[in-house]
Design a protein around this motif. Structure first.
Motif, PDB file in Angstrom:
ATOM      1  N   PRO A  12       0.809  -1.230   0.000  1.00  0.00           N
ATOM      2  CA  PRO A  12       0.000   0.000   0.000  1.00  0.00           C
ATOM      3  C   PRO A  12       0.841   1.278   0.000  1.00  0.00           C
ATOM      4  O   PRO A  12       2.045   1.231   0.273  1.00  0.00           O
ATOM      5  N   GLY A  13       0.180   2.378  -0.245  1.00  0.00           N
ATOM      6  CA  GLY A  13       0.793   3.685   0.015  1.00  0.00           C
ATOM      7  C   GLY A  13       0.776   3.941   1.510  1.00  0.00           C
ATOM      8  O   GLY A  13       0.361   3.091   2.304  1.00  0.00           O
ATOM      9  N   LYS A  14       1.224   5.105   1.929  1.00  0.00           N
ATOM     10  CA  LYS A  14       1.239   5.411   3.363  1.00  0.00           C
ATOM     11  C   LYS A  14       1.018   6.918   3.591  1.00  0.00           C
ATOM     12  O   LYS A  14       1.260   7.737   2.700  1.00  0.00           O
ATOM     13  N   ILE A  15       0.539   7.225   4.773  1.00  0.00           N
ATOM     14  CA  ILE A  15       0.558   8.620   5.206  1.00  0.00           C
ATOM     15  C   ILE A  15       1.286   8.689   6.547  1.00  0.00           C
ATOM     16  O   ILE A  15       1.265   7.717   7.309  1.00  0.00           O
ATOM     17  N   ILE A  16       1.919   9.829   6.788  1.00  0.00           N
ATOM     18  CA  ILE A  16       2.486  10.059   8.119  1.00  0.00           C
ATOM     19  C   ILE A  16       1.439  10.879   8.873  1.00  0.00           C
ATOM     20  O   ILE A  16       1.079  11.985   8.440  1.00  0.00           O
ATOM     21  N   HIS A  36      -6.018   1.676  -0.234  1.00  0.00           N
ATOM     22  CA  HIS A  36      -6.696   1.618  -1.542  1.00  0.00           C
ATOM     23  C   HIS A  36      -5.871   2.201  -2.682  1.00  0.00           C
ATOM     24  O   HIS A  36      -6.322   2.198  -3.816  1.00  0.00           O
ATOM     25  N   VAL A  37      -4.686   2.725  -2.390  1.00  0.00           N
ATOM     26  CA  VAL A  37      -3.756   2.980  -3.504  1.00  0.00           C
ATOM     27  C   VAL A  37      -2.568   2.051  -3.289  1.00  0.00           C
ATOM     28  O   VAL A  37      -2.048   1.934  -2.180  1.00  0.00           O
ATOM     29  N   ARG A  38      -2.165   1.345  -4.352  1.00  0.00           N
ATOM     30  CA  ARG A  38      -1.193   0.265  -4.162  1.00  0.00           C
ATOM     31  C   ARG A  38      -0.193   0.187  -5.304  1.00  0.00           C
ATOM     32  O   ARG A  38      -0.471   0.629  -6.421  1.00  0.00           O
TER      33      ARG A  38
END
Ligand code: MEV
Length: 292
Positions: A12-16, A36-38
Motif C-alpha cells: 500500500p501507500g502510506k501517510i504520516i 486503496h492505492v497500491r
C-alpha cells in the motif's frame, strides 16, 4: 525454462499522521497504510532473455544485466538474490505498476520495493522465513536511494500494512503496530506538486546543523505530539487528534517544510469543518491530510 508459475504481490501507500522529519532525529512518529492505492509487482517466467525489469507506466523496459544498482528496481532484485544466497536468477519479466502518486509523500517508492521483494520471494520459493520485518529491512536499503537518510518509517508501514508507532533508534528501531479504537476518516488532498523527500530532508539537516537548539526544540514538539496522539487514537478522541494535527502542522511550517499550496489546503479543510489538518510526508508539495 524452470517450472515456475506467474506470481503477483502488492503493497500500500502510506501517510504520516504525526512526526515526519522529527522521526529522522529519533523522535517518535505515527504512520498508517493507505490501502486503496497500491503498487503491484507481477513476475512471469521466461524462456530466455535474462531478467527484464518493466515499468510500463513510466515507459521503462530494461535488462537487469544493463542496469546498475543505483536503479531502485535493480537494487531490489540484487538484494533478494544476495539475501537468498542464490548465484543466479532464472529468466523472468518483473512488471511493476502503481496507482500511488509519485513524489507526493505517499510512499510510492517504498511500496514498489516492498511489492517487488514479496513477489520475488514467492516466485523463487525462498527457503527463508519471509516476514514483514524481512521485507521492511530490504526495502529500507533501497529507500536510501530515494531518501538519503531515511528514518525507516516508510518501509515499515508499507511492509507491515498496519498503523505503526515508530522510533528510529539503535541497535533496533522501536516498531509498535497498534489498533485504532474507532476508524479515522482522513481526507487526502494532493497539491499536485511533486517534491523530492531527499532534498527536503537534506535542507532540514542543514538548518538543524546551523541552529541545533531551535530545530531540536521543534523535533521535541513533534515527538511529544506523536506520543500524545497515540493515546488519543487508541481511545478515539477525534477532537484531540484534530487539535494535535493542527499543532504538528504549525511545527512543520516553522521547520520550513510546508508550502503555500499545502497551507492553503490545510486552511480550506479547516474552514470546511475538518477537526484538524496537516501536511503529510516530506512536504514542500505532495499531500495534506485532514481529519473529517
Ligand atoms: C517521509 O515519508 C518522512 C520523512 O520523515 C523522511 C523519513 O522519515 O525518512 C520526511
Amino acid at each position: 525454462m524452470e517450472d515456475r508459475t506467474a506470481v503477483s504481490a502488492s503493497a500500500p501507500g502510506k501517510i504520516i499522521l504525526f512526526g515526519e522529519h522529527a522521526v529522522v532525529y529519533g523522535r517518535p512518529a505515527i504512520a498508517a497504510p493507505l490501502t486503496h492505492v497500491r503498487a503491484t509487482a507481477t513476475i512471469h517466467p521466461a524462456r530466455d532473455g535474462g531478467v527484464i525489469l518493466a515499468a510500463p507506466d513510466l515507459g521503462v523496459r530494461q535488462n537487469l544485466a544493463n542496469v546498475g544498482t543505483e536503479d531502485a528496481l535493480a537494487l531490489t532484485v540484487q538484494q533478494v538474490l544476495i539475501a537468498a544466497g542464490l548465484q543466479r536468477l532464472p529468466d523472468m519479466t518483473i512488471t511493476v505498476t502503481s496507482d500511488i502518486p509519485i513524489a507526493a509523500g505517499l510512499g510510492s517508492g517504498a511500496a514498489i520495493t516492498a511489492a517487488t521483494t514479496r513477489a520475488l520471494a514467492q516466485f523463487l520459493e525462498l527457503d527463508i522465513p519471509v516476514t514483514d520485518g524481512w521485507i521492511s529491512d530490504l526495502t529500507y536499503e533501497v529507500e536510501k536511494i530515494h531518501h538519503g537518510t531515511p528514518s525507516g518509517i516508510d518501509n515499515t508501514v508499507v511492509a507491515y500494512e498496519r498503523p505503526v508507532y515508530f522510533v528510529r533508534q539503535t541497535p533496533q528501531n522501536l516498531i509498535e503496530t497498534f489498533s485504532v479504537q474507532q476508524p479515522l476518516h482522513l481526507l487526502v488532498g494532493d497539491t499536485g506538486i511533486s517534491s523530492s523527500t531527499k532534498d527536503v530532508v537534506g535542507d532540514v539537516r542543514r538548518s538543524w546543523q546551523k541552529d541545533p537548539q531551535r530545530f531540536n526544540a521543534l523535533f521535541d514538539g513533534c515527538g511529544a505530539l506523536s506520543e500524545a496522539a497515540r493515546e488519543a487514537i487508541q481511545t478515539g478522541d477525534y477532537e484531540e487528534i484534530g487539535r494535535m494535527m493542527n499543532q504538528n502542522h504549525a511545527l512543520l511550517v516553522d521547520m520550513t517544510v510546508s508550502s503555500p499550496d499545502l497551507d492553503r489546503l490545510v486552511s480550506t479543510a479547516l474552514d470546511a469543518g475538518a477537526l484538524g489538518a496537516k501536511m503529510s510526508g516530506g512536504g514542500r508539495g505532495g499531500n495534506m491530510i485532514a481529519l473529517v
